[in-house]
Motif scaffolding. Structure first.
Motif, PDB file in Angstrom:
ATOM      1  N   ILE A  51       0.852  -1.181   0.000  1.00 15.46           N
ATOM      2  CA  ILE A  51       0.000   0.000   0.000  1.00 15.46           C
ATOM      3  C   ILE A  51       0.890   1.233   0.000  1.00 15.46           C
ATOM      4  O   ILE A  51       1.923   1.263   0.672  1.00 15.46           O
ATOM      5  CB  ILE A  51      -0.950  -0.016   1.218  1.00 15.46           C
ATOM      6  N   ASN A  52       0.490   2.242  -0.766  1.00 17.87           N
ATOM      7  CA  ASN A  52       1.339   3.415  -0.824  1.00 17.87           C
ATOM      8  C   ASN A  52       1.124   4.305   0.409  1.00 17.87           C
ATOM      9  O   ASN A  52       0.283   4.023   1.263  1.00 17.87           O
ATOM     10  CB  ASN A  52       1.126   4.191  -2.125  1.00 17.87           C
ATOM     11  N   TRP A  53       1.873   5.392   0.470  1.00 20.91           N
ATOM     12  CA  TRP A  53       1.891   6.223   1.676  1.00 20.91           C
ATOM     13  C   TRP A  53       0.525   6.804   2.019  1.00 20.91           C
ATOM     14  O   TRP A  53       0.191   6.950   3.203  1.00 20.91           O
ATOM     15  CB  TRP A  53       2.907   7.363   1.500  1.00 20.91           C
ATOM     16  N   SER A  54      -0.297   7.100   1.004  1.00 20.42           N
ATOM     17  CA  SER A  54      -1.595   7.715   1.269  1.00 20.42           C
ATOM     18  C   SER A  54      -2.710   6.697   1.427  1.00 20.42           C
ATOM     19  O   SER A  54      -3.806   7.047   1.874  1.00 20.42           O
ATOM     20  CB  SER A  54      -1.943   8.679   0.136  1.00 20.42           C
ATOM     21  N   GLY A  55      -2.449   5.459   1.036  1.00 19.80           N
ATOM     22  CA  GLY A  55      -3.482   4.437   1.107  1.00 19.80           C
ATOM     23  C   GLY A  55      -4.319   4.312  -0.149  1.00 19.80           C
ATOM     24  O   GLY A  55      -5.215   3.475  -0.223  1.00 19.80           O
ATOM     25  N   VAL A  56      -4.018   5.135  -1.141  1.00 20.89           N
ATOM     26  CA  VAL A  56      -4.824   5.138  -2.362  1.00 20.89           C
ATOM     27  C   VAL A  56      -4.476   3.955  -3.266  1.00 20.89           C
ATOM     28  O   VAL A  56      -5.345   3.366  -3.911  1.00 20.89           O
ATOM     29  CB  VAL A  56      -4.639   6.464  -3.117  1.00 20.89           C
ATOM     30  N   ARG A  57      -3.191   3.620  -3.314  1.00 22.89           N
ATOM     31  CA  ARG A  57      -2.752   2.544  -4.215  1.00 22.89           C
ATOM     32  C   ARG A  57      -2.428   1.287  -3.431  1.00 22.89           C
ATOM     33  O   ARG A  57      -1.753   1.338  -2.397  1.00 22.89           O
ATOM     34  CB  ARG A  57      -1.514   2.989  -4.981  1.00 22.89           C
ATOM     35  N   THR A  58      -2.905   0.168  -3.933  1.00 26.65           N
ATOM     36  CA  THR A  58      -2.603  -1.129  -3.335  1.00 26.65           C
ATOM     37  C   THR A  58      -2.250  -2.128  -4.431  1.00 26.65           C
ATOM     38  O   THR A  58      -2.573  -1.916  -5.613  1.00 26.65           O
ATOM     39  CB  THR A  58      -3.790  -1.675  -2.525  1.00 26.65           C
ATOM     40  N   HIS A  59      -1.602  -3.190  -4.022  1.00 25.52           N
ATOM     41  CA  HIS A  59      -1.254  -4.264  -4.973  1.00 25.52           C
ATOM     42  C   HIS A  59      -1.213  -5.571  -4.201  1.00 25.52           C
ATOM     43  O   HIS A  59      -0.791  -5.601  -3.044  1.00 25.52           O
ATOM     44  CB  HIS A  59       0.100  -3.983  -5.622  1.00 25.52           C
ATOM     45  N   TYR A  60      -1.678  -6.645  -4.846  1.00 27.18           N
ATOM     46  CA  TYR A  60      -1.757  -7.936  -4.174  1.00 27.18           C
ATOM     47  C   TYR A  60      -1.110  -9.028  -5.021  1.00 27.18           C
ATOM     48  O   TYR A  60      -1.133  -8.986  -6.259  1.00 27.18           O
ATOM     49  CB  TYR A  60      -3.223  -8.311  -3.928  1.00 27.18           C
ATOM     50  N   ALA A  61      -0.583 -10.017  -4.338  1.00 21.65           N
ATOM     51  CA  ALA A  61      -0.154 -11.230  -5.021  1.00 21.65           C
ATOM     52  C   ALA A  61      -1.393 -11.928  -5.558  1.00 21.65           C
ATOM     53  O   ALA A  61      -2.473 -11.875  -4.956  1.00 21.65           O
ATOM     54  CB  ALA A  61       0.594 -12.142  -4.059  1.00 21.65           C
ATOM     55  N   ASP A  62      -1.242 -12.599  -6.685  1.00 26.39           N
ATOM     56  CA  ASP A  62      -2.383 -13.282  -7.292  1.00 26.39           C
ATOM     57  C   ASP A  62      -3.002 -14.299  -6.342  1.00 26.39           C
ATOM     58  O   ASP A  62      -4.220 -14.500  -6.348  1.00 26.39           O
ATOM     59  CB  ASP A  62      -1.947 -13.979  -8.578  1.00 26.39           C
ATOM     60  N   SER A  63      -2.183 -14.899  -5.505  1.00 25.62           N
ATOM     61  CA  SER A  63      -2.669 -15.960  -4.623  1.00 25.62           C
ATOM     62  C   SER A  63      -3.621 -15.457  -3.538  1.00 25.62           C
ATOM     63  O   SER A  63      -4.358 -16.256  -2.956  1.00 25.62           O
ATOM     64  CB  SER A  63      -1.484 -16.680  -3.971  1.00 25.62           C
ATOM     65  N   VAL A  64      -3.612 -14.152  -3.269  1.00 23.76           N
ATOM     66  CA  VAL A  64      -4.472 -13.620  -2.202  1.00 23.76           C
ATOM     67  C   VAL A  64      -5.486 -12.612  -2.720  1.00 23.76           C
ATOM     68  O   VAL A  64      -6.341 -12.148  -1.950  1.00 23.76           O
ATOM     69  CB  VAL A  64      -3.627 -12.976  -1.076  1.00 23.76           C
ATOM     70  N   LYS A  65      -5.408 -12.284  -3.980  1.00 26.32           N
ATOM     71  CA  LYS A  65      -6.301 -11.273  -4.546  1.00 26.32           C
ATOM     72  C   LYS A  65      -7.760 -11.685  -4.365  1.00 26.32           C
ATOM     73  O   LYS A  65      -8.134 -12.823  -4.634  1.00 26.32           O
ATOM     74  CB  LYS A  65      -5.963 -11.084  -6.025  1.00 26.32           C
TER      75      LYS A  65
END
Length: 127
Positions: A51-65
């Motif tokens: 998660i980025n500093w502001s919380g706006v951007r996130t990214h997940y591993a495919d296994s947990v998406k």
């Protein structure tokens, strides 16, 4: 250097939920990306979510998406990992990590330069 302390791990049945927390010290928390990683027995540590500093951007591993959600509360210097629909293969020690670059928009390795690590919290999912 950011000091990180994870909590919230435990034993849960498959299909259950857990919420992990990571408390950070220091005044830089709200300026840096945060991430969750995990390491299962006999396996290398792997990226789970960022998660980025502001919380706006996130990214997940495919296994947990679709099952895990990362969030942060900057006034509380805390990042969370909500884990739903847990599977036995989610069993691992979970670590939170802090980025080193202020206001970076990168939220996953290798672009995100996670450099500080907590001691980990163990999650065990029984079948």
């Amino acid at each position: 250097q950011v000091h990180l302390v994870e909590s919230g791990g435990g034993l849960v049945q498959a299909g259950g939920s857990l919420r992990l927390s990571c408390a950070a010290n220091g005044r830089t928390f709200s300026s840096i990306a945060m991430g969750w990683f995990r390491q299962a027995p006999g396996k290398e540590r792997e990226f789970v979510a960022g998660i980025n500093w502001s919380g706006v951007r996130t990214h997940y591993a495919d296994s947990v998406k679709g099952r895990f959600t990362i969030s942060r509360d900057n006034p509380k210097n805390t990042v969370y990992l909500q884990m739903n629909s847990l599977k036995p293969e989610d069993t691992a020690v979970y670590y939170c990590a802090a980025g080193k670059t202020y206001y970076s928009e990168y939220v996953s390795p290798p672009s995100a330069d996670f450099g500080s690590w907590g001691q980990g919290t163990r999650v065990t999912v029984s079948s």
